[in-house]
Structures are given as structure tokens and as C-alpha cells.
Design a protein around this motif. Structure first.
Motif, PDB file in Angstrom:
ATOM      1  N   HIS A  31      26.501 -31.979 -42.846  1.00 37.60           N
ATOM      2  CA  HIS A  31      26.176 -30.720 -42.197  1.00 37.60           C
ATOM      3  C   HIS A  31      26.558 -30.702 -40.941  1.00 37.60           C
ATOM      4  CE1 HIS A  31      23.099 -30.103 -45.536  1.00 37.60           C
ATOM      5  NE2 HIS A  31      23.427 -31.749 -45.444  1.00 37.60           N
ATOM      6  N   ARG A  32      27.487 -29.715 -40.562  1.00 38.15           N
ATOM      7  CA  ARG A  32      27.954 -29.522 -39.483  1.00 38.15           C
ATOM      8  C   ARG A  32      27.919 -28.171 -38.649  1.00 38.15           C
ATOM      9  NH1 ARG A  32      30.665 -34.307 -38.321  1.00 38.15           N
ATOM     10  NH2 ARG A  32      31.218 -35.719 -40.098  1.00 38.15           N
ATOM     11  N   GLY A  33      27.921 -28.144 -37.551  1.00 38.29           N
ATOM     12  CA  GLY A  33      27.638 -26.646 -37.131  1.00 38.29           C
ATOM     13  C   GLY A  33      27.410 -26.826 -35.691  1.00 38.29           C
ATOM     14  N   PRO A  34      27.618 -25.710 -34.842  1.00 41.27           N
ATOM     15  CA  PRO A  34      27.327 -26.024 -33.346  1.00 41.27           C
ATOM     16  C   PRO A  34      26.041 -26.230 -32.864  1.00 41.27           C
ATOM     17  CG  PRO A  34      26.986 -23.316 -34.172  1.00 41.27           C
ATOM     18  CD  PRO A  34      27.554 -24.396 -35.456  1.00 41.27           C
ATOM     19  N   CYS A  35      25.065 -26.596 -33.645  1.00 40.46           N
ATOM     20  CA  CYS A  35      23.913 -26.626 -32.960  1.00 40.46           C
ATOM     21  C   CYS A  35      22.752 -27.011 -34.154  1.00 40.46           C
ATOM     22  CB  CYS A  35      23.110 -25.585 -32.337  1.00 40.46           C
ATOM     23  SG  CYS A  35      21.461 -25.791 -31.764  1.00 40.46           S
ATOM     24  N   VAL A  36      22.131 -28.179 -34.200  1.00 35.77           N
ATOM     25  CA  VAL A  36      20.982 -28.571 -34.956  1.00 35.77           C
ATOM     26  C   VAL A  36      19.766 -27.880 -34.671  1.00 35.77           C
ATOM     27  CG1 VAL A  36      19.499 -30.585 -35.410  1.00 35.77           C
ATOM     28  CG2 VAL A  36      21.926 -31.005 -35.509  1.00 35.77           C
ATOM     29  N   PRO A  37      18.963 -27.264 -35.655  1.00 31.72           N
ATOM     30  CA  PRO A  37      17.648 -26.726 -35.199  1.00 31.72           C
ATOM     31  C   PRO A  37      16.873 -27.458 -34.442  1.00 31.72           C
ATOM     32  CG  PRO A  37      18.180 -26.314 -37.469  1.00 31.72           C
ATOM     33  CD  PRO A  37      19.089 -27.494 -37.006  1.00 31.72           C
ATOM     34  N   ARG A  38      16.203 -26.758 -33.118  1.00 38.68           N
ATOM     35  CA  ARG A  38      15.447 -27.362 -32.143  1.00 38.68           C
ATOM     36  C   ARG A  38      14.279 -28.107 -32.730  1.00 38.68           C
ATOM     37  NH1 ARG A  38      15.315 -22.037 -30.341  1.00 38.68           N
ATOM     38  NH2 ARG A  38      13.406 -21.197 -30.111  1.00 38.68           N
ATOM     39  N   GLU A  39      13.727 -27.166 -33.828  1.00 42.35           N
ATOM     40  CA  GLU A  39      12.558 -27.537 -34.319  1.00 42.35           C
ATOM     41  C   GLU A  39      12.525 -29.027 -35.100  1.00 42.35           C
ATOM     42  OE1 GLU A  39      13.978 -24.519 -37.326  1.00 42.35           O
ATOM     43  OE2 GLU A  39      14.043 -24.779 -34.827  1.00 42.35           O
ATOM     44  N   PHE A  40      13.921 -29.211 -35.603  1.00 38.17           N
ATOM     45  CA  PHE A  40      14.060 -30.642 -36.412  1.00 38.17           C
ATOM     46  C   PHE A  40      14.088 -31.948 -35.240  1.00 38.17           C
ATOM     47  CE2 PHE A  40      16.481 -29.436 -40.694  1.00 38.17           C
ATOM     48  CZ  PHE A  40      15.251 -28.498 -40.858  1.00 38.17           C
ATOM     49  N   VAL A  41      14.121 -31.261 -34.101  1.00 32.01           N
ATOM     50  CA  VAL A  41      14.290 -32.590 -33.026  1.00 32.01           C
ATOM     51  C   VAL A  41      12.972 -32.461 -32.099  1.00 32.01           C
ATOM     52  CG1 VAL A  41      16.681 -33.181 -33.332  1.00 32.01           C
ATOM     53  CG2 VAL A  41      15.756 -31.587 -31.664  1.00 32.01           C
ATOM     54  N   HIS A  42      12.261 -31.416 -32.408  1.00 35.53           N
ATOM     55  CA  HIS A  42      10.843 -31.312 -31.662  1.00 35.53           C
ATOM     56  C   HIS A  42      11.438 -30.951 -29.927  1.00 35.53           C
ATOM     57  CE1 HIS A  42       8.461 -33.506 -34.796  1.00 35.53           C
ATOM     58  NE2 HIS A  42       9.236 -32.767 -35.395  1.00 35.53           N
ATOM     59  N   SER A  53      25.295 -32.845 -35.604  1.00 38.17           N
ATOM     60  CA  SER A  53      25.519 -32.975 -36.959  1.00 38.17           C
ATOM     61  C   SER A  53      25.079 -34.303 -37.726  1.00 38.17           C
ATOM     62  CB  SER A  53      27.109 -32.783 -37.477  1.00 38.17           C
ATOM     63  OG  SER A  53      27.918 -33.619 -37.025  1.00 38.17           O
ATOM     64  N   TRP A  54      25.224 -34.195 -38.965  1.00 37.07           N
ATOM     65  CA  TRP A  54      24.677 -35.292 -39.790  1.00 37.07           C
ATOM     66  C   TRP A  54      25.449 -35.431 -41.211  1.00 37.07           C
ATOM     67  CZ3 TRP A  54      21.623 -30.842 -39.504  1.00 37.07           C
ATOM     68  CH2 TRP A  54      21.268 -30.417 -40.893  1.00 37.07           C
ATOM     69  N   GLN A  55      25.361 -36.657 -41.798  1.00 35.62           N
ATOM     70  CA  GLN A  55      26.075 -36.783 -42.973  1.00 35.62           C
ATOM     71  C   GLN A  55      25.119 -37.832 -43.822  1.00 35.62           C
ATOM     72  OE1 GLN A  55      30.250 -37.539 -42.878  1.00 35.62           O
ATOM     73  NE2 GLN A  55      30.441 -37.668 -45.079  1.00 35.62           N
ATOM     74  N   ARG A  56      24.981 -37.740 -45.058  1.00 35.89           N
ATOM     75  CA  ARG A  56      24.332 -38.728 -45.765  1.00 35.89           C
ATOM     76  C   ARG A  56      25.376 -39.450 -46.429  1.00 35.89           C
ATOM     77  NH1 ARG A  56      19.783 -39.435 -49.105  1.00 35.89           N
ATOM     78  NH2 ARG A  56      18.687 -37.955 -48.196  1.00 35.89           N
ATOM     79  N   HIS A  57      25.176 -40.713 -46.620  1.00 34.85           N
ATOM     80  CA  HIS A  57      26.008 -41.706 -47.242  1.00 34.85           C
ATOM     81  C   HIS A  57      25.400 -42.244 -48.537  1.00 34.85           C
ATOM     82  CE1 HIS A  57      29.026 -41.561 -44.032  1.00 34.85           C
ATOM     83  NE2 HIS A  57      28.200 -42.049 -43.324  1.00 34.85           N
ATOM     84  N   ALA A  94      17.602 -38.306 -33.445  1.00 37.43           N
ATOM     85  CA  ALA A  94      18.154 -38.778 -34.735  1.00 37.43           C
ATOM     86  C   ALA A  94      17.114 -39.077 -35.869  1.00 37.43           C
ATOM     87  CB  ALA A  94      18.956 -39.785 -34.618  1.00 37.43           C
ATOM     88  N   GLY A  95      16.100 -39.824 -35.336  1.00 44.66           N
ATOM     89  CA  GLY A  95      15.040 -40.220 -36.399  1.00 44.66           C
ATOM     90  C   GLY A  95      14.517 -38.897 -36.975  1.00 44.66           C
ATOM     91  N   LEU A  96      14.052 -37.911 -36.148  1.00 46.38           N
ATOM     92  CA  LEU A  96      13.348 -36.809 -36.178  1.00 46.38           C
ATOM     93  C   LEU A  96      14.297 -36.074 -37.297  1.00 46.38           C
ATOM     94  CD1 LEU A  96      11.724 -36.006 -32.801  1.00 46.38           C
ATOM     95  CD2 LEU A  96      10.545 -36.749 -34.929  1.00 46.38           C
ATOM     96  N   LEU A  97      15.321 -35.774 -36.900  1.00 47.85           N
ATOM     97  CA  LEU A  97      16.379 -35.025 -37.707  1.00 47.85           C
ATOM     98  C   LEU A  97      16.435 -35.388 -39.308  1.00 47.85           C
ATOM     99  CD1 LEU A  97      18.365 -32.990 -38.317  1.00 47.85           C
ATOM    100  CD2 LEU A  97      20.273 -34.533 -37.066  1.00 47.85           C
TER     101      LEU A  97
END
Length: 326
Positions: A31-42, A53-57, A94-97
Motif C-alpha cells: 500500500h503506497r500513497g502520499p499519506c497514511v490516514p491520520r486516524e490509523f496512527v492516532h 506506506s506499508w507492505q505485508r510479507h 508503525a504499530g498502530l498502523l
């Protein structure tokens, strides 16, 4: 949101709704983009979001990208290096996201972070002319799920800049539903910080702060003891929705206390560990004390910082820096 963190003993460092369709835990996605939703990181302000951005392995391994600002109004560089709180705040975000985006935790749940410990490599923390771009490798162990949602886990992280390790750290995460959190907090859940007169500040140059409004310490009758202060309207470290003083604010108060205690020495910590014993309440004075303690490594200085309310410990931090006295 709860930012309370519990860390065991003095650390001795080394040299709501899902916004996307639910997927299988085994799916590899990016998941890549200009901004992570701020509610996902409080974070109430987009400018304070560090992860990008983040990626699952697989079920337990993830990669994220982040950027540390070079010109943030609060996280200002100290002696040409990134602010010490940035790695801790990045671990938190990172943990919250991942909890919200990949581990089924709805926005609106509360988090208790544990064993927040990190060690940085100062030679790779120099601030450039633009943001520092980072990758974060995350490995989650001791993961417990309840009804398909994370209830607790251990998050270990490695930060890299251009392939070089910048920092390593870990935290424990426990998740509380709104109903459980209401039972924990009781009537204090409605508490909010009141704006009003605050006590005078320690000179900002002693704390490493850019300006007086960023200083979290007010002097007392002892050079190793201060009262916590927060400037009215300070949004960089305080979410107005919090019913208690955020853990990251207390971490910053600890590093300010360590710098002030050791002044005029140049104390630039590279390792930080914190234990939080209870919530820090808004309307009770929080007393911060600091003292030098024996360090586990040669040629280093370690300062222990303790915060108390009503005589009871709220947090204990240990910060270690290279010894400039030799």
C-alpha cells in the motif's frame, strides 16, 4: 487513545471500521500513497504522520516506509541530529498502523504499548536539507488474536536509511475495546486538559527545545526536580481527545530532564527505554526527577528519570549517551 507504555526495569542498551476489503492473513500486499490516514496512527494533524506506506510479507512480517522531517516545528534537530523522540514516535505509529490496517483492530479501540525500547546509531542520524527517508522492517511475535482481531503482540522493528541501520527497537501492544477502556478509566474517561496559566519554563536551550512553548519542565527548589508543564494549545504532542497525558509527551519530558540535569555537558542520548506504571492524569501535578546512574557500557553516561503523581510512580526512563567528559 491510550499511549501508556510499560517497560521493565532500567534498560541497558547495545553499541473502527476497515477502510479496505478484508483479506486473508497470508496475502502479500503493498500500500503506497502520499499519506497514511491520520486516524490509523492516532495523530490529529497530517503533518505529524511519519509513516508513509506499508507492505505485508506474511502473517508476522511487514515492511513500512517513513520519513523524518528536517524542519518540523516541534521535532527540531539537536546538534545536527534528528530529535531523539522520532524513533519512539515512529515505533508507535508503525504499530498502530499495522493493527488497524492489517490486524483487524477497529479505529476507536485503545492501545497500551509496552517495553518501548530503542537504540539508535548516531552516525546515521544526521539531518539533511530534506526529510530523511526510511524503511522499517517489523516482525510481530507472541501475537494473540480474539475474534480475528489482535489483542496483544510484541513488535520488533529495524530502521534503515539507504540500507544502513539507523535504529532498532521494540514495543509490546495490548488492545482494549471501548467498553473495556471505559471500565479501566471510569469517570476519568471524560477528563480533558484545561487551558490556562502554566508555570514558568526551564530555559529552552537547556532542554534542547526550539522555543519556550516546547519546554515541558518548570523549575522547583531542586536542580534535579521539575514540574511537568504543557503550553496551552500545543498540538504537536497533545491530542485534545486524550483523557490522560500521552506517553510520548512524558518520553519527551524525560529526555528534556536528562539534558537539563547534565548541562552544560553535551548530552545527546542514543538509547532510550521507558516503563510506565499508570496513566498520567491531566489535573494532578506530575513531578519529574533525574539522576545519573551506573552505565552498563564504558565511556557512556546514563540518566534515570522518574515521573510521579501524588507520590506514586507514573513512569521510569533510562537514557544513555556517549560520555563527553572523557
Amino acid at each position: 487513545m491510550s499511549d501508556t507504555m510499560h517497560v521493565s526495569d532500567t534498560v541497558q542498551p547495545r553499541t473502527p471500521h476497515q477502510t479496505r476489503r478484508k483479506r486473508s492473513l497470508a496475502t502479500t500486499t503493498a500500500h503506497r500513497g502520499p499519506c497514511v490516514p491520520r486516524e490509523f496512527v492516532h495523530r490529529p494533524h497530517v503533518g505529524d504522520v511519519l509513516v508513509t506506506s506499508w507492505q505485508r510479507h506474511d502473517n508476522t512480517r511487514f515492511s513500512l516506509t517513513a520519513q523524518w522531517p528536517h524542519d518540523h516545528s516541534y521535532f527540531t534537530p539537536v546538534h545536527g541530529r534528528h530529535h531523539l523522540i522520532l524513533p519512539g514516535e515512529s515505533i508507535r505509529q508503525a504499530g498502530l498502523l499495522l493493527c488497524h490496517s492489517e490486524l483487524g483492530v477497529p479505529v476507536g479501540h485503545h492501545f497500551v504499548l509496552g517495553d518501548l525500547v530503542y537504540t539508535t546509531h548516531p552516525e546515521h542520524l544526521a539531518v539533511g536539507r530534506g526529510p530523511t527517508l526510511l524503511t522499517i522492517d517489523v516482525n510481530i511475535s507472541r501475537m494473540r488474536l480474539r475474534s480475528g482481531k489482535l489483542s496483544s503482540g510484541h513488535f520488533a522493528m529495524t530502521f534503515r536509511k539507504e540500507g544502513r541501520i539507523v535504529a532498532t527497537g521494540h514495543s509490546e501492544v495490548t488492545v482494549a475495546s471501548p467498553a473495556v477502556y471505559r471500565r479501566i478509566r471510569g469517570e476519568r474517561i471524560s477528563a480533558r486538559r484545561r487551558l490556562g496559566p502554566i508555570p514558568p519554563a526551564v530555559p529552552h536551550r537547556l532542554t534542547g527545545s526550539a522555543q519556550e512553548d516546547d519546554v515541558l519542565l518548570s523549575p522547583t527548589d531542586r536542580p534535579d526536580r521539575w514540574q511537568l508543564r504543557v503550553a496551552p494549545g500545543h498540538a504537536a504532542v497533545v491530542n485534545p481527545a486524550n483523557d490522560h497525558i500521552p506517553g510520548m509527551l512524558l518520553l519527551d519530558a524525560a529526555q528534556q530532564a536528562a539534558r537539563t540535569l547534565t548541562a552544560p555537558e553535551t548530552f545527546v542520548p542514543y538509547a532510550f527505554g521507558t516503563e510506565f506504571h499508570r496513566y498520567a492524569e491531566h489535573h494532578t501535578p506530575c513531578i519529574i526527577t533525574a539522576q545519573r546512574i551506573p552505565s552498563a557500557l564504558p565511556d557512556t553516561t546514563t540518566v534515570q528519570v522518574i515521573g510521579t503523581q501524588n507520590g506514586e510512580p507514573v513512569f521510569v526512563s533510562a537514557l544513555t549517551a556517549l560520555d563527553t567528559r572523557i
